[in-house]
Design a protein around this motif. Structure first.
Motif, short mmCIF file in Angstrom:
data_model
loop_
_atom_site.label_atom_id
_atom_site.label_comp_id
_atom_site.label_asym_id
_atom_site.label_seq_id
_atom_site.Cartn_x
_atom_site.Cartn_y
_atom_site.Cartn_z
N GLU A 1 0.86 -1.32 -0.02
CA GLU A 1 -0.03 -0.17 0.11
C GLU A 1 0.82 1.32 -0.02
O GLU A 1 0.32 2.35 -0.21
CB GLU A 1 -1.09 0.00 1.15
CG GLU A 1 -0.24 0.14 2.41
CD GLU A 1 0.16 -1.12 3.49
OE1 GLU A 1 0.14 -1.21 4.38
OE2 GLU A 1 0.37 -2.14 2.43
N TRP A 2 1.98 1.01 0.21
CA TRP A 2 3.00 2.28 0.36
C TRP A 2 3.41 3.02 -1.01
O TRP A 2 3.52 1.99 -2.18
CB TRP A 2 4.32 2.06 1.20
CG TRP A 2 3.80 1.58 2.30
CD1 TRP A 2 4.02 0.51 3.04
CD2 TRP A 2 3.16 2.13 3.49
NE1 TRP A 2 3.60 0.06 4.17
CE2 TRP A 2 3.13 1.06 4.69
CE3 TRP A 2 2.50 3.47 3.73
CZ2 TRP A 2 2.29 1.50 5.69
CZ3 TRP A 2 1.79 3.83 4.75
CH2 TRP A 2 1.76 2.98 5.84
N LYS A 3 3.76 4.21 -1.39
CA LYS A 3 4.03 4.67 -2.38
C LYS A 3 5.59 4.62 -2.72
O LYS A 3 6.05 4.63 -3.71
CB LYS A 3 3.69 6.30 -2.65
CG LYS A 3 2.24 6.67 -2.74
CD LYS A 3 1.82 7.91 -2.88
CE LYS A 3 0.45 8.25 -2.99
NZ LYS A 3 0.25 9.75 -3.12
N TYR A 4 6.29 4.79 -1.41
CA TYR A 4 7.80 5.03 -1.71
C TYR A 4 8.60 4.08 -0.82
O TYR A 4 8.25 3.68 0.44
CB TYR A 4 8.24 6.55 -1.36
CG TYR A 4 7.27 7.54 -1.97
CD1 TYR A 4 7.52 7.66 -3.38
CD2 TYR A 4 6.63 8.41 -1.50
CE1 TYR A 4 6.81 8.74 -4.26
CE2 TYR A 4 5.78 9.38 -2.09
CZ TYR A 4 6.04 9.40 -3.45
OH TYR A 4 5.23 10.39 -4.12
N GLY B 1 1.96 5.53 9.50
CA GLY B 1 2.12 5.86 8.19
C GLY B 1 3.60 5.38 7.37
O GLY B 1 3.97 6.00 6.65
N TRP B 2 3.91 4.57 8.08
CA TRP B 2 5.44 3.95 7.67
C TRP B 2 5.70 2.54 8.25
O TRP B 2 4.96 2.17 9.29
CB TRP B 2 6.62 4.88 8.21
CG TRP B 2 6.70 4.87 9.70
CD1 TRP B 2 6.24 6.25 10.14
CD2 TRP B 2 7.59 4.24 10.63
NE1 TRP B 2 6.21 6.02 11.62
CE2 TRP B 2 7.33 4.93 11.72
CE3 TRP B 2 8.32 3.17 10.46
CZ2 TRP B 2 7.97 4.38 12.88
CZ3 TRP B 2 9.11 2.75 11.44
CH2 TRP B 2 8.89 3.33 12.80
N GLU B 3 6.39 1.71 7.58
CA GLU B 3 6.74 0.39 8.12
C GLU B 3 8.27 0.03 7.48
O GLU B 3 8.61 0.61 6.56
CB GLU B 3 5.93 -0.75 7.38
CG GLU B 3 4.35 -0.69 7.94
CD GLU B 3 3.72 -1.73 7.46
OE1 GLU B 3 2.94 -2.53 8.49
OE2 GLU B 3 3.08 -2.03 6.21
N TYR C 1 9.34 1.92 4.11
CA TYR C 1 7.93 2.20 3.19
C TYR C 1 7.13 3.28 3.89
O TYR C 1 6.84 3.09 5.08
CB TYR C 1 7.19 0.74 2.81
CG TYR C 1 8.00 -0.35 2.09
CD1 TYR C 1 9.32 -0.07 1.59
CD2 TYR C 1 7.41 -1.31 2.03
CE1 TYR C 1 10.00 -0.97 0.96
CE2 TYR C 1 8.06 -2.27 1.20
CZ TYR C 1 9.31 -2.28 0.84
OH TYR C 1 9.96 -3.25 -0.03
N SER C 2 6.77 4.11 3.19
CA SER C 2 5.74 5.25 3.25
C SER C 2 5.24 5.69 2.16
O SER C 2 5.84 5.76 1.18
CB SER C 2 6.56 6.19 4.18
OG SER C 2 5.86 7.24 4.61
N SER C 3 4.22 6.65 2.29
CA SER C 3 3.48 7.43 1.43
C SER C 3 4.10 9.01 1.58
O SER C 3 3.85 9.88 0.70
CB SER C 3 2.25 7.46 1.29
OG SER C 3 1.66 6.23 0.86
#
Length: 205
Positions: free
Chosen positions: A72-75, A104-106, A113-115
């Motif tokens: 699900e993350w963008k970046y 909002g991050w993992e 990973y985050s958006s």
């Protein structure tokens, strides 16, 4: 800082405390050198990771990778190569008075990973021996003596003695002895931490 300390000097001082001869290299071919080569690096990094030592902390902006996460993350962002325990705190900007981002991050392996468009982190890093303060070097030597005692002297009593000197009694859960002493010294230079971002506090507001 304990200027001049090296992995070899720390291992040599530890061997002397055990009644053994010092070493000049990890590859000199002696049993003591081989034992130090195998046991010291892991012990050093474990001790560094056991407590958030003030002198082992860093702040950096992460580099965004060209690859895109499959979930699900963008970046995807590359975590630092010298990190010990992952991110201690994550921020979206480098501005002053910023609060850390708790959601909002993992982290997956060595990537975050985050958006978020930009990511800054606080983390705990590996530290060269020459930059370690004397109280930690002292702790490291007695901890290493506990690890090396049986291999070098074949005396379990010496291992028990140095383990107690390093960590205290079993009831202290590894937070006694010189470990407690080192943590107390390190804490003197730290500001008091105030809980400002906690889920139970948010629910009551």
């Amino acid at each position: 800082m304990a200027a001049g300390d090296t992995d070899i000097s720390i291992c040599s001082d530890t061997l002397i405390s055990l009644g053994a001869a010092p070493i000049s290299s990890f590859t000199e071919g002696t049993d003591s050198a081989q034992a130090c080569d195998r046991l010291y690096p892991d012990l050093r990094d474990t001790l560094l990771s056991t407590y958030v030592w003030s002198w082992s902390l860093k702040k950096v902006q992460l580099a965004r990778l060209a690859t895109t996460p499959v979930n699900e993350w963008k970046y995807a962002y590359q975590l630092p190569g010298d990190q010990l325990t992952g991110a201690l705190a994550v921020f979206e900007t480098s501005g002053t008075d910023q609060r850390s981002v708790r959601y909002g991050w993992e982290i997956y392996g060595d990537e975050l990973y985050s958006s978020m468009e930009t990511v800054f982190i606080d983390y705990q890093a590996t530290v060269p021996e020459s930059s370690m303060p004397p109280y930690f070097v002292r702790l490291l030597k007695t901890a290493l003596a506990a690890e090396l005692a049986i291999a070098v002297t074949d005396q379990a009593q010496k291992a028990d003695y140095f383990r107690a000197l390093t960590y205290g009694s079993p009831g202290e859960n590894g937070r006694g002895g010189r470990m407690r002493e080192a943590m107390n010294i390190d804490a003197r230079g730290q500001s008091t931490q105030i809980v400002e971002d906690y889920s139970l506090i948010e629910v009551r507001q």
